[in-house]
Design a protein around this motif. Sequence first.
Motif, PDB file in Angstrom:
ATOM      1  N   GLY A  23       0.583  11.328 -14.058  1.00 36.67           N
ATOM      2  CA  GLY A  23       1.700  11.247 -13.120  1.00 36.67           C
ATOM      3  C   GLY A  23       2.782  12.267 -13.441  1.00 36.67           C
ATOM      4  N   LEU A  24       3.092  12.429 -14.729  1.00 36.98           N
ATOM      5  CA  LEU A  24       4.100  13.407 -15.157  1.00 36.98           C
ATOM      6  C   LEU A  24       3.554  14.833 -15.116  1.00 36.98           C
ATOM      7  CD1 LEU A  24       5.636  11.481 -18.202  1.00 36.98           C
ATOM      8  CD2 LEU A  24       6.587  11.714 -15.896  1.00 36.98           C
ATOM      9  N   SER A  96       0.818  14.091  -5.703  1.00 34.72           N
ATOM     10  CA  SER A  96       0.366  13.037  -6.609  1.00 34.72           C
ATOM     11  C   SER A  96      -0.165  11.835  -5.844  1.00 34.72           C
ATOM     12  CB  SER A  96       1.516  12.607  -7.533  1.00 34.72           C
ATOM     13  OG  SER A  96       2.542  11.932  -6.813  1.00 34.72           O
ATOM     14  N   LEU A  97       0.368  11.593  -4.641  1.00 32.21           N
ATOM     15  CA  LEU A  97      -0.101  10.482  -3.810  1.00 32.21           C
ATOM     16  C   LEU A  97      -1.411  10.824  -3.107  1.00 32.21           C
ATOM     17  CD1 LEU A  97       0.464   7.671  -2.536  1.00 32.21           C
ATOM     18  CD2 LEU A  97       1.661   8.864  -0.701  1.00 32.21           C
ATOM     19  N   VAL A  98      -1.447  11.997  -2.474  1.00 37.19           N
ATOM     20  CA  VAL A  98      -2.610  12.387  -1.675  1.00 37.19           C
ATOM     21  C   VAL A  98      -3.862  12.519  -2.539  1.00 37.19           C
ATOM     22  CG1 VAL A  98      -3.582  14.225  -0.231  1.00 37.19           C
ATOM     23  CG2 VAL A  98      -1.203  13.504   0.083  1.00 37.19           C
ATOM     24  N   LEU A 249      -4.293   5.004  -8.710  1.00 35.44           N
ATOM     25  CA  LEU A 249      -3.340   4.779  -7.620  1.00 35.44           C
ATOM     26  C   LEU A 249      -1.925   4.543  -8.153  1.00 35.44           C
ATOM     27  CD1 LEU A 249      -5.537   2.561  -5.282  1.00 35.44           C
ATOM     28  CD2 LEU A 249      -4.856   4.915  -4.905  1.00 35.44           C
ATOM     29  N   LEU A 250      -1.791   4.346  -9.452  1.00 37.62           N
ATOM     30  CA  LEU A 250      -0.459   4.259 -10.057  1.00 37.62           C
ATOM     31  C   LEU A 250       0.163   5.634 -10.240  1.00 37.62           C
ATOM     32  CD1 LEU A 250      -1.196   1.587 -12.807  1.00 37.62           C
ATOM     33  CD2 LEU A 250       0.342   1.287 -10.862  1.00 37.62           C
ATOM     34  N   ILE A 251      -0.647   6.686 -10.214  1.00 32.14           N
ATOM     35  CA  ILE A 251      -0.149   8.036 -10.453  1.00 32.14           C
ATOM     36  C   ILE A 251       0.946   8.435  -9.469  1.00 32.14           C
ATOM     37  CG2 ILE A 251      -0.790  10.486 -10.458  1.00 32.14           C
ATOM     38  CD1 ILE A 251      -3.492   9.660 -11.618  1.00 32.14           C
ATOM     39  N   PRO A 252       0.773   8.193  -8.150  1.00 32.81           N
ATOM     40  CA  PRO A 252       1.832   8.628  -7.226  1.00 32.81           C
ATOM     41  C   PRO A 252       3.171   7.944  -7.447  1.00 32.81           C
ATOM     42  CG  PRO A 252       0.186   7.301  -6.088  1.00 32.81           C
ATOM     43  CD  PRO A 252      -0.378   7.651  -7.424  1.00 32.81           C
ATOM     44  N   VAL A 253       3.169   6.709  -7.921  1.00 33.97           N
ATOM     45  CA  VAL A 253       4.435   6.036  -8.207  1.00 33.97           C
ATOM     46  C   VAL A 253       5.191   6.803  -9.293  1.00 33.97           C
ATOM     47  CG1 VAL A 253       5.525   3.908  -8.992  1.00 33.97           C
ATOM     48  CG2 VAL A 253       3.479   3.802  -7.557  1.00 33.97           C
TER      49      VAL A 253
END
Length: 303
Positions: A23-24, A96-98, A249-253
């Motif tokens: 995510g970062l 990050s979401l897509v 799916l936690l990555i975009p958050v």
Amino acid sequence: MGNALNLSAKHLFLALFTVLIWGLNFIAIYYGLKGFPPLLLCAIRFGLAAFPWVFLLPCPKAPLKYIIGYGIFTFVMQFGLLFSGIQMGLSTGLASLVLQVQVFFSMGLAAFFFADRPGMWKIGGSLISFVGIGIVAFHMGDSSSFVGLMLTILAALSWSAGNMFSKKVDAESPLSLVVWGNLVAFPFMMLLSFFIEGPERMVGALQNISLPTVLAILYIVYLSTHVGYGLWGFLLNSYATAAVVPFTLLIPVIGFLSAAVVLNEPLPFWKILASVFVMVGLVFNLLEKYILATFKRLRLKIR
């Protein structure tokens, strides 16, 4: 192999730690692209991820075609497309979401190639999450951003294909697969950078390298690549694909929040709404066993 609820506490921590790193990573990509064109940034990443480690870690015991497939899909195609998509105007938070549509692609490919079929709740959760991706597509304001969106979706497909090769290799040391996969990717990406971005642009970027670019490359190589993909390969080899990939799916958050804090990216309501759909889909995927058990108890009480 089990579902996500069967992960041990240690492996659950490793899964969450991996998605935190990834995510970062989008912040590091942003600063890396400030100094380098996307294909050259990929090539340098692959070269540093491969050397000198290929001399220290043995090549995975698997047919060469699987190692080559892993390197091309997981690294050359995924990151070449992802970095280019961000360069085309897709924000780091949205990228990050897509990129998480790889969850749907991974489940579909795993069902086709390994008979690793997800349950109806996992399929339903994936469809709910896809609504969030649709919201993102609807709000792409210009053609360059839309091209960036399409490139990132293709990057997600490449990642999911790479996951299939990772399961085929089933390396004893997931880190060795990562290192040798990067060795495969390095010459491919150097050639692409040379012919597409040109030698003058490559030399100019190297001559004017800055400290933020160096730090971004170090993060991308050693944390995102070595640590992240090493742990990811271990988890994929230990559990069913449908049990592991939903954690991404936690990555975009993390991506949205870090982009808002560090890069001052705007966080309008539609981005929050898209994230909610993605997260609800994650809950459906991760809590399938619990949800089914709850419904079973309720039916018994009604009877």
